[in-house]
Write an enzyme that holds these catalytic residues in place. Structure first.
Site, PDB file in Angstrom:
ATOM      1  N   LYS A 132       0.866  -1.182   0.000  1.00 54.72           N
ATOM      2  CA  LYS A 132       0.000   0.000   0.000  1.00 54.72           C
ATOM      3  C   LYS A 132       0.894   1.220   0.000  1.00 54.72           C
ATOM      4  O   LYS A 132       2.038   1.164   0.450  1.00 54.72           O
ATOM      5  CB  LYS A 132      -0.869   0.013   1.266  1.00 54.72           C
ATOM      6  N   ASP A 172      -6.994   4.222  -4.490  1.00 54.69           N
ATOM      7  CA  ASP A 172      -7.654   4.000  -3.195  1.00 54.69           C
ATOM      8  C   ASP A 172      -8.349   5.332  -2.900  1.00 54.69           C
ATOM      9  O   ASP A 172      -8.592   6.109  -3.840  1.00 54.69           O
ATOM     10  CB  ASP A 172      -6.617   3.616  -2.122  1.00 54.69           C
TER      11      ASP A 172
HETATM   12  N1  GLU Z   1      -7.274   0.071  -3.035  1.00 49.10           N
HETATM   13  C1  GLU Z   1      -7.977  -1.115  -3.420  1.00 49.10           C
HETATM   14  C2  GLU Z   1      -7.998  -2.098  -2.259  1.00 49.10           C
HETATM   15  O1  GLU Z   1      -8.058  -1.676  -1.133  1.00 49.10           O
HETATM   16  C3  GLU Z   1      -7.496  -1.690  -4.744  1.00 49.10           C
HETATM   17  C4  GLU Z   1      -6.053  -2.079  -4.814  1.00 49.10           C
HETATM   18  C5  GLU Z   1      -5.583  -2.487  -6.203  1.00 49.10           C
HETATM   19  O2  GLU Z   1      -6.394  -2.531  -7.127  1.00 49.10           O
HETATM   20  O3  GLU Z   1      -4.401  -2.783  -6.319  1.00 49.10           O
HETATM   21  O4  GLU Z   1      -8.021  -3.286  -2.410  1.00 49.10           O
END
Ligand code: GLU
Length: 452
Positions: A132, A172
């Site tokens: 992340k 996100d």
């Molecule tokens: N931010 C999204 C999650 O919490 C998507 C992450 C992504 O597609 O890599 O899963």
């Protein structure tokens, strides 16, 4: 297994060590605690996992990159923000996870998100590790040009750490189509290569159909699976949804496809409570309001003359099912009690860790159908995984193809939770099921690698 006095002591000792090593990181500690409660007893009962210290190793990120992002605002002032990429675990595939832009972003929040992402991605059945990233940059009120300059500056550093076989960021909170486009365009320019190093791209430059809708749709597919096991369906059910981003908007859309009645959505200023239900036409207005004009929910209340609960979340509204789809810890134990008192029987998390620990425990104790985000919101990253596959083979699958794959993945995630979380009476603890299934998968790979 987990309730013995010895087991509780082991948990307390493990958590005390974690808190000491990560001072002040409350969100990260909370996310680990939830996992450790189910996983530590499992590890203690499986000496090969215990000997290899799998849980201890999984709670330490592979690495964290922290850097300054300097940019210029429209008035010519120089501004500086702090940004991070937390590469948590790449045991089963390249690091994968979104970027968050929000004033509240800090290392604890990104570590909790990266830790959860490792588990979530393992459940998708696709080969993705967990990561992340993000910045304490507040996109609210910034012009398109300011956002562009921020994204371009951030990518100057981020590009060193990402790659289609290394780490693949996505969106996100605060990072949507606009930001991904600025970030990817800058990557392409700096690296002089067009590769699938980011997901959530526009359709004409390597993006996938259904990526925008995926988290919301996936959450509802997961809920359908939970209800089908109980011989129930969403048809005619009154649903409350929080949030106003892609997750919430497409949760409402899929609820409408299935004949349910969504009555709320919310942003940080308040909740709209539309007793008549948010229908297709109103949803189209909301999409425009939130994604194009970037306006406030209160404008909906004025336009459609419905109730507006200023400064309040939707949890006081009586419902059959609730979908917290805004942000972490948005639903506390009092909210949980109120939902249960009003007859809510289903809670599926669209956001990451939207329920506090006490709220989660209230739902688990009440034995309602409760799905943790790492299972029910995995649809977004699943379609990101499908976008990576399409980029690798330079193909573009049809909308129908991607949607059918998403539906199948959500049902596979559901089945793994049932397999590991069903008790003798046939009740499923989805928290336990999700944690154990993901831990076994990632931990099994770590065991195979030996001491790395
Ligand atoms: N931010 C999204 C999650 O919490 C998507 C992450 C992504 O597609 O890599 O899963």
């Amino acid at each position: 297994m987990g309730t013995t006095a010895g087991g509780n002591q082991d948990l307390a000792r493990f958590m005390a060590g974690l808190v000491k090593r990560n001072p002040g990181e409350t969100e990260f500690t909370q996310a680990v605690q939830e996992v450790a409660e189910t996983v530590l007893p499992f590890q203690l009962a499986h000496p090969e996992y215990a000997k290899a210290q799998i849980l201890q190793r999984m709670t330490e990120p592979d690495r964290i990159v922290s850097f300054r992002v300097t940019w210029q605002d429209d008035q010519g002032n120089i501004r500086a923000n702090r940004a991070w990429r937390v590469q948590f675990n790449n045991s089963i595939g390249p690091y994968k996870g979104g970027l968050r832009f929000h004033a509240s972003v800090n290392q604890s929040i990104l570590k909790f998100l990266g830790f959860e992402q490792t588990f979530k991605n393992a459940l998708t059945t696709l080969p993705m590790g967990g990561a992340k990233g993000g910045a304490n940059f507040n996109p609210k009120g910034k012009s398109d040009d300011e956002v562009m300059r921020f994204c371009q500056s951030m990518m100057i550093e981020l590009q060193r750490h990402i790659g289609e076989d290394t780490d693949v960021p996505a969106g996100d909170i605060g990072v949507g189509a606009r930001e991904i486009s600025f970030l990817f365009g800058q990557y392409k320019r700096l690296a002089n290569r067009f590769a699938g190093v980011m997901t959530g791209k526009g359709l004409s430059f390597g993006g996938s159909h259904v990526r925008t809708e995926a988290t919301g749709y996936g959450c509802i597919y997961f809920t359908q699976n939970m209800l089908a096991r109980l011989n129930e369906s969403l048809e005619g059910k009154t649903c409350v949804v929080s949030g106003a981003g892609n997750v919430a908007l497409y949760t409402v859309e899929k609820l409408l496809h299935l004949g349910a009645k969504p009555v709320t959505m919310s942003d940080s200023s308040g909740t709209i409570f539309d007793k008549n239900g948010i229908d297709e036409e109103k949803l189209a207005y909301l999409k425009h309001l939130k994604l194009v004009t970037r306006g406030r929910m209160s404008e909906y209340a004025e336009k459609y003359d419905c109730e507006y609960l200023a400064k309040k979340a939707p949890w006081c509204v009586p419902c059959d099912a609730a979908f917290p789809s805004a942000t972490q810890n948005e639903l506390d134990v009092d909210d949980a009690r109120e939902l249960l008192k009003n007859g809510c029987k289903v809670v599926a998390e669209g956001a990451n860790m939207p329920c506090t620990r006490d709220a989660t425990n209230a739902f688990l104790d009440a034995k309602i159908a409760y799905a943790p985000g790492k299972a029910s919101n995995a649809g977004g990253v699943s379609v990101s995984g499908l976008e990576q596959s399409q980029n690798s083979v330079r193909a573009s699958w049809s909308r129908e193809e991607v949607e059918a794959k998403l539906e199948r993945i959500m049902s596979k995630i559901h089945d793994q939770c049932v397999e590991m979380g069903e008790d003798d009476e046939g009740h499923v603890d989805y928290v336990r099921g999700a944690n154990l299934a993901a831990f076994k998968k990632v931990g099994g790979a770590m065991l195979a690698y030996g001491a790395v």
